[in-house]
Every structure is written in structure tokens, then in C-alpha cells.
Scaffold this active site. Structure first.
Site, PDB file in Angstrom:
ATOM      1  N   TRP A 126       0.840  -1.198   0.000  1.00 21.86           N
ATOM      2  CA  TRP A 126       0.000   0.000   0.000  1.00 21.86           C
ATOM      3  C   TRP A 126       0.871   1.242   0.000  1.00 21.86           C
ATOM      4  O   TRP A 126       2.083   1.180   0.189  1.00 21.86           O
ATOM      5  CB  TRP A 126      -1.010  -0.016   1.144  1.00 21.86           C
ATOM      6  CG  TRP A 126      -0.472  -0.208   2.554  1.00 21.86           C
ATOM      7  CD1 TRP A 126       0.792  -0.572   2.933  1.00 21.86           C
ATOM      8  CD2 TRP A 126      -1.215  -0.066   3.755  1.00 21.86           C
ATOM      9  NE1 TRP A 126       0.897  -0.659   4.297  1.00 21.86           N
ATOM     10  CE2 TRP A 126      -0.328  -0.361   4.833  1.00 21.86           C
ATOM     11  CE3 TRP A 126      -2.523   0.267   4.043  1.00 21.86           C
ATOM     12  CZ2 TRP A 126      -0.730  -0.317   6.171  1.00 21.86           C
ATOM     13  CZ3 TRP A 126      -2.918   0.312   5.372  1.00 21.86           C
ATOM     14  CH2 TRP A 126      -2.029   0.019   6.419  1.00 21.86           C
ATOM     15  N   HIS A 130      -8.409  19.046  -6.557  1.00 21.83           N
ATOM     16  CA  HIS A 130      -8.805  19.277  -7.945  1.00 21.83           C
ATOM     17  C   HIS A 130      -7.678  18.856  -8.888  1.00 21.83           C
ATOM     18  O   HIS A 130      -7.131  19.650  -9.658  1.00 21.83           O
ATOM     19  CB  HIS A 130      -9.194  20.746  -8.131  1.00 21.83           C
ATOM     20  CG  HIS A 130     -10.314  21.153  -7.224  1.00 21.83           C
ATOM     21  ND1 HIS A 130     -11.631  21.160  -7.617  1.00 21.83           N
ATOM     22  CD2 HIS A 130     -10.310  21.503  -5.909  1.00 21.83           C
ATOM     23  CE1 HIS A 130     -12.402  21.523  -6.600  1.00 21.83           C
ATOM     24  NE2 HIS A 130     -11.605  21.736  -5.548  1.00 21.83           N
ATOM     25  N   HIS A 142     -17.258  28.685 -13.265  1.00 21.78           N
ATOM     26  CA  HIS A 142     -17.216  28.517 -11.817  1.00 21.78           C
ATOM     27  C   HIS A 142     -18.177  29.490 -11.127  1.00 21.78           C
ATOM     28  O   HIS A 142     -18.929  29.116 -10.225  1.00 21.78           O
ATOM     29  CB  HIS A 142     -15.798  28.748 -11.295  1.00 21.78           C
ATOM     30  CG  HIS A 142     -14.846  27.628 -11.565  1.00 21.78           C
ATOM     31  ND1 HIS A 142     -14.274  27.427 -12.802  1.00 21.78           N
ATOM     32  CD2 HIS A 142     -14.353  26.656 -10.754  1.00 21.78           C
ATOM     33  CE1 HIS A 142     -13.471  26.376 -12.727  1.00 21.78           C
ATOM     34  NE2 HIS A 142     -13.500  25.888 -11.510  1.00 21.78           N
ATOM     35  N   HIS A 197     -16.482  25.084  -3.610  1.00 22.19           N
ATOM     36  CA  HIS A 197     -15.191  25.362  -4.245  1.00 22.19           C
ATOM     37  C   HIS A 197     -15.062  26.833  -4.625  1.00 22.19           C
ATOM     38  O   HIS A 197     -13.953  27.374  -4.651  1.00 22.19           O
ATOM     39  CB  HIS A 197     -15.045  24.468  -5.484  1.00 22.19           C
ATOM     40  CG  HIS A 197     -13.830  24.724  -6.309  1.00 22.19           C
ATOM     41  ND1 HIS A 197     -12.569  24.845  -5.771  1.00 22.19           N
ATOM     42  CD2 HIS A 197     -13.679  24.864  -7.661  1.00 22.19           C
ATOM     43  CE1 HIS A 197     -11.694  25.050  -6.747  1.00 22.19           C
ATOM     44  NE2 HIS A 197     -12.337  25.077  -7.884  1.00 22.19           N
TER      45      HIS A 197
END
Length: 263
Positions: free
Chosen positions: A65, A73, A212, A83
Site C-alpha cells: 500500500w 482538484h 465557476h 469550491h
């Protein structure tokens, strides 16, 4: 007792027999994944990095792992309303509080790949969408609106970000188009193949970054760095775009899947 036939059981059968296929709309996520460049006065997002915790060795003899480090983002990712400043005051506006039913919806795919091949700063307008609706029908509320540009086929970070002396150049949506989709068509959100939902030159628009500004200002979502939109029909596919359940998360890398009926 015979098994009950339901919509879900029919879907499982259609997946098994190949009449519905699953299309991956996600870019690979690794150290070479392009991350958006911001002007130097703003804090940058880090590139993706990964370090091994153990790999069948003394630190963990039977398991492998890693730790990962990246901005929310990065790569194919989800933009939540929180955001952007215009969406910061909505209730249930972060990745852990958005109702999960809003991650799934029908896809409306507008293909402007030919236009973008001739003009890299192409902007989709309200009139383009109305013309598309004239051929494919009105966009229904709760749909994902996906802009196919074939930008994802660009090879390498330089070509993908396409930065020049006056900033990056890539296609996007005109502000009037974004307002139309958010307010008059009530879409779930907008999905694009570029590094962000706004056009490359959108920092100089009025207002700056209108996708946005208006999409998140209406409580809607964004999907960026998609791929394989050329494998989707204009209508008829269903998109599943579920971000990680990050507490107070503004976004998240995610695996975007489309269920597509075969011919």
C-alpha cells in the site's frame, strides 16, 4: 419462487448480455497528471505524488500500500459548490453533504470537436445549445451537460495545458451559456475534457471564470479532465460521478462512469 423482475434486475441483465456497456470517462492519475497553473501570486496545487508504505517487505510482509499527496482538484475531478466563493453559503455544498442522488443523471453530450480543432479558444454559446436541442430534444432538469472537444486526446502536459505568453488557451463555455444551463435548464453540472471547467483565457473574462462563478453560484457541479466522450451518444447515456466523501471537501478526484446502450 420466481425472482421478481425490477428495473435494476433488468439493468444487470443488460450489462451481462452487453446491451449496456460501461465507459470510463476518467484520466489516469499519476505523477504526470497535469495540474492547473495559477498566476504566481496565488497558492499552487501540488502535483500528484505517491510513496510506498510497504511492498511485501519488512515493513509489511504480506501487503502492499501507499500514501498519496495531491490537491482535491487534480486529474479527473469533481467541483462542489463550496469550491467557489459564489457557492460558499449553500447548505449541503461540500463533498460530504451533497445528496448522493445528485451524482447520477442522464448525459447530454454536445460535440464541438471540429470547431475546437480549428479554434482552440472556442466558446460554446446559448445559441449552440439551442441548435443542439433542435436536433436532440430539450435538455431535461437533472442532466449532466458534457462538452466534447477531444481535448483529452492531446499528449503531454505542455499540449494539454497549452500555456502561452498571455496565459493558457483552451475551449470552454460563454457566460451566457453557463447561466442558461444553470438557470433555464437546471442541469446537475457541466463536464469538460480540459483541466478546469472554464476556458483557458477565462481569468480575463467579465466576470472572471464564469463557469465557476455561475455554475457554483447556482449550487451546481463541475467535472474536469474527462475523456472518452467520443464514446457517448448525444443522449441516452447515464453518468455516475461520485466524489470521495471528504469532510468539508471542495472537490475530489473521482472515477466517472457512463452507462451506454449499445446499438
Amino acid at each position: 419462487m420466481a425472482a421478481r423482475v425490477t428495473v435494476l434486475s433488468l439493468l444487470v441483465e443488460e450489462l451481462k448480455n452487453g446491451r449496456v456497456k460501461v465507459v470510463d470517462l476518467t484520466q489516469p492519475l499519476g505523477p504526470d497528471t497535469p495540474v492547473i497553473d495559477l498566476p504566481p501570486m496565488f497558492a499552487p496545487s501540488p502535483p500528484f505524488s505517491m510513496e510506498t508504505i510497504s511492498h511485501y517487505d519488512d515493513k509489511g510482509p504480506a501487503w502492499y500500500w501507499n500514501t498519496i499527496h495531491l490537491g482535491e482538484h487534480t486529474g479527473t475531478h469533481f467541483d462542489a459548490p463550496i469550491h467557489w466563493v459564489t457557492g460558499k453559503d449553500y447548505a449541503n455544498n461540500s463533498t460530504d453533504t451533497i445528496p448522493v442522488s445528485r451524482f447520477v443523471g442522464p448525459a447530454c453530450v454536445v460535440d464541438v470537436s471540429k470547431e475546437v480543432a480549428h479554434y482552440e479558444d472556442f466558446l460554446l454559446t446559448r445559441e449552440h445549445v439551442l441548435a443542439w436541442e433542435g436536433e436532440h430534444g430539450k435538455i431535461q432538469p437533472g442532466s449532466w451537460f458534457l462538452l466534447r472537444t477531444d481535448w483529452s486526446k492531446r499528449q503531454g502536459r505542455e499540449a494539454f495545458l497549452n500555456a502561452k505568453a498571455d496565459g493558457p488557451h483552451s475551449p470552454g463555455l460563454h457566460k451566457d451559456c453557463v447561466q442558461f444551463l444553470a438557470q433555464e435548464r437546471d442541469v446537475l453540472g457541466v463536464g469538460v475534457e480540459t483541466v478546469g471547467t472554464d476556458a483557458g483565457q477565462a481569468g480575463a473574462f467579465d466576470p472572471p471564470f464564469p463557469c465557476h462563478t455561475f455554475m457554483h453560484g447556482a449550487g451546481k457541479f463541475g467535472l474536469a479532465s474527462l475523456k472518452n466522450l467520443d464514446q457517448l451518444p448525444a443522449t441516452g447515456a447515464v453518468v455516475i460521478a461520485a466524489p470521495l466523501k471528504i469532510v468539508n471537501g471542495s472537490g475530489s478526484p473521482l472515477r466517472v462512469l457512463a452507462l451506454v446502450p449499445t446499438e
